[in-house]
Design an enzyme around this catalytic site. Structure first.
Site, PDB file in Angstrom:
ATOM      1  CB  SER A 107      -0.884   0.027   1.255  1.00  0.00           C
ATOM      2  OG  SER A 107      -1.537   1.277   1.376  1.00  0.00           O
ATOM      3  CE1 TYR A 154      -4.174  -2.135   5.121  1.00  0.00           C
ATOM      4  CE2 TYR A 154      -3.433   0.096   4.648  1.00  0.00           C
ATOM      5  CZ  TYR A 154      -3.866  -1.145   4.212  1.00  0.00           C
ATOM      6  OH  TYR A 154      -3.991  -1.388   2.857  1.00  0.00           O
TER       7      TYR A 154
HETATM    8  P1  NAP Z   1     -11.923  -5.242   0.446  1.00  0.00           P
HETATM    9  O1  NAP Z   1     -12.793  -4.813  -0.664  1.00  0.00           O
HETATM   10  O2  NAP Z   1     -12.302  -4.947   1.844  1.00  0.00           O
HETATM   11  O3  NAP Z   1     -11.657  -6.822   0.283  1.00  0.00           O
HETATM   12  C1  NAP Z   1     -10.876  -7.482   1.231  1.00  0.00           C
HETATM   13  C2  NAP Z   1     -10.662  -8.916   0.786  1.00  0.00           C
HETATM   14  O4  NAP Z   1      -9.875  -9.569   1.782  1.00  0.00           O
HETATM   15  C3  NAP Z   1     -11.956  -9.675   0.635  1.00  0.00           C
HETATM   16  O5  NAP Z   1     -11.895 -10.492  -0.503  1.00  0.00           O
HETATM   17  C4  NAP Z   1     -12.008 -10.513   1.906  1.00  0.00           C
HETATM   18  O6  NAP Z   1     -12.635 -11.774   1.704  1.00  0.00           O
HETATM   19  C5  NAP Z   1     -10.537 -10.753   2.215  1.00  0.00           C
HETATM   20  N1  NAP Z   1     -10.354 -10.972   3.648  1.00  0.00           N
HETATM   21  C6  NAP Z   1     -10.652 -10.122   4.656  1.00  0.00           C
HETATM   22  N2  NAP Z   1     -10.427 -10.710   5.848  1.00  0.00           N
HETATM   23  C7  NAP Z   1      -9.960 -11.953   5.575  1.00  0.00           C
HETATM   24  C8  NAP Z   1      -9.563 -13.047   6.382  1.00  0.00           C
HETATM   25  N3  NAP Z   1      -9.598 -13.007   7.735  1.00  0.00           N
HETATM   26  N4  NAP Z   1      -9.144 -14.171   5.774  1.00  0.00           N
HETATM   27  C9  NAP Z   1      -9.123 -14.255   4.446  1.00  0.00           C
HETATM   28  N5  NAP Z   1      -9.497 -13.270   3.613  1.00  0.00           N
HETATM   29  C10 NAP Z   1      -9.919 -12.129   4.184  1.00  0.00           C
HETATM   30  O7  NAP Z   1     -10.463  -4.631   0.295  1.00  0.00           O
HETATM   31  P2  NAP Z   1      -9.627  -4.178  -0.994  1.00  0.00           P
HETATM   32  O8  NAP Z   1      -9.637  -2.716  -1.023  1.00  0.00           O
HETATM   33  O9  NAP Z   1     -10.029  -4.959  -2.185  1.00  0.00           O
HETATM   34  O10 NAP Z   1      -8.173  -4.627  -0.510  1.00  0.00           O
HETATM   35  C11 NAP Z   1      -7.434  -5.677  -1.121  1.00  0.00           C
HETATM   36  C12 NAP Z   1      -5.961  -5.485  -0.791  1.00  0.00           C
HETATM   37  O11 NAP Z   1      -5.532  -4.215  -1.283  1.00  0.00           O
HETATM   38  C13 NAP Z   1      -5.667  -5.471   0.712  1.00  0.00           C
HETATM   39  O12 NAP Z   1      -4.450  -6.133   0.965  1.00  0.00           O
HETATM   40  C14 NAP Z   1      -5.520  -3.982   1.018  1.00  0.00           C
HETATM   41  O13 NAP Z   1      -4.734  -3.751   2.160  1.00  0.00           O
HETATM   42  C15 NAP Z   1      -4.877  -3.500  -0.252  1.00  0.00           C
HETATM   43  N6  NAP Z   1      -5.023  -2.067  -0.509  1.00  0.00           N
HETATM   44  C16 NAP Z   1      -6.239  -1.493  -0.628  1.00  0.00           C
HETATM   45  C17 NAP Z   1      -6.342  -0.123  -0.881  1.00  0.00           C
HETATM   46  C18 NAP Z   1      -7.665   0.566  -1.013  1.00  0.00           C
HETATM   47  O14 NAP Z   1      -7.685   1.824  -0.990  1.00  0.00           O
HETATM   48  N7  NAP Z   1      -8.776  -0.126  -1.186  1.00  0.00           N
HETATM   49  C19 NAP Z   1      -5.169   0.638  -1.020  1.00  0.00           C
HETATM   50  C20 NAP Z   1      -3.929   0.018  -0.900  1.00  0.00           C
HETATM   51  C21 NAP Z   1      -3.862  -1.341  -0.655  1.00  0.00           C
HETATM   52  P3  NAP Z   1     -14.102 -12.109   2.327  1.00  0.00           P
HETATM   53  O15 NAP Z   1     -15.005 -10.962   2.046  1.00  0.00           O
HETATM   54  O16 NAP Z   1     -14.471 -13.370   1.608  1.00  0.00           O
HETATM   55  O17 NAP Z   1     -13.864 -12.329   3.800  1.00  0.00           O
END
Ligand code: NAP
Length: 248
Positions: A142, A155
């Protein structure tokens, strides 16, 4: 177009958000995709159905990566589907709990490190026997690892740990011809960053970016396809910013 025909890929957290877009992108490129979920089996099934409708191959696999034995269970489920060869592992699943230093709870601190750091670490360990020559591991880091954005210090520390793991894993696994890299998105409009849907959040986001739209998951997935493919065959041990030019 970049091809992953004949390759197998696991995308953790492929059920929604950025992981969903990555799973669809890798499947479009020809990979057989394992779409991992934890709490959202229905969402994972929908991604699988979408891939199969488009003529691809996909299977949903479930595991809580926050549980100590989650990676071990997921690796066993993966091996049941793909046998002895996994070509691409995308460590995307993650959680984020915003809190000031004063308000940070130990429970949320530990949960973030469990899902974002311990889970991916042991998933790589458990899948190593089937990650063959030429395979690619892609972590999702991130912008927060290099910049103070929001009340995200705990985080952000998990993502700093991610960037460190990338270097150590790449160094340790290079002799096996396994590449290890990460992408570092900026703000992406998903459930995790739903503040970006508000006017205030949108202004905050655009205010730190060179490119002037709020990123969607599709803006991120292409960079993962690149790192997963042989086009990136000489890219190793690095974190690629995929953030529209944030905090330059
Ligand atoms: P999101 O929409 O909240 O999705 C999170 C994903 O992680 C879901 O598929 C969820 O699966 C899975 N997850 C959550 N808790 C889990 C657990 N205990 N065990 C296994 N899987 C779990 O988030 P996102 O924005 O797509 O984020 C994806 C990645 O990108 C993350 O690593 C995040 O830190 C990174 N990121 C995001 C942003 C942003 O602005 N969105 C920016 C930088 C980096 P279920 O729903 O099936 O539990």
């Amino acid at each position: 177009m970049t091809s992953l025909t004949g390759k197998t890929a696991l995308v953790t957290g492929g059920s929604r958000g950025i992981g969903r877009a990555i799973a669809l992108k890798l499947a479009q490129a020809g990979a057989q995709v394992l779409v991992h979920f934890s709490a959202s089996p229905k969402d994972a099934d929908e991604v699988v159905e979408q891939i199969i409708r488009a003529g691809g191959r996909a299977t949903a696999v479930g595991a809580d990566l926050g549980a100590p034995d989650g990676p071990h269970k997921l690796a066993a489920a993966v091996r049941k589907v793909v046998g002895d060869r996994l070509d691409v592992l995308v460590n995307n699943a993650g959680v984020s709990y915003a809190a000031t230093i004063e308000d940070q709870t130990i429970e949320d601190f530990d949960k973030q490190f469990a899902v974002n750091v311990r889970g991916p670490f042991f998933l790589v360990q458990q899948l190593l026997p089937i990650l063959g020559k030429g395979s690619s591991v892609v972590f999702v880091s991130s912008l927060a690892a290099r910049s103070a954005v929001g009340n995200l210090s705990a985080y952000a520390a998990t993502k700093g740990a991610t960037d460190t793991l990338v270097k150590h894993f790449a160094a340790a696994l290079g002799s096996r011809d396994i590449r290890v890299n990460a992408i570092a998105p900026g703000v992406v409009e998903t459930e995790m960053s739903k503040f970006a849907k508000t006017d205030e959040g949108r202004q905050f986001t655009l205010g730190m970016q060179a490119l002037q739209h709020v990123a969607q998951p599709d803006d991120i997935a292409g960079a993962v396809l690149f790192l997963a493919s042989q086009d990136a065959g000489w890219v190793n041990g690095t974190t690629l910013a995929v953030d529209g030019g944030s905090k330059l």
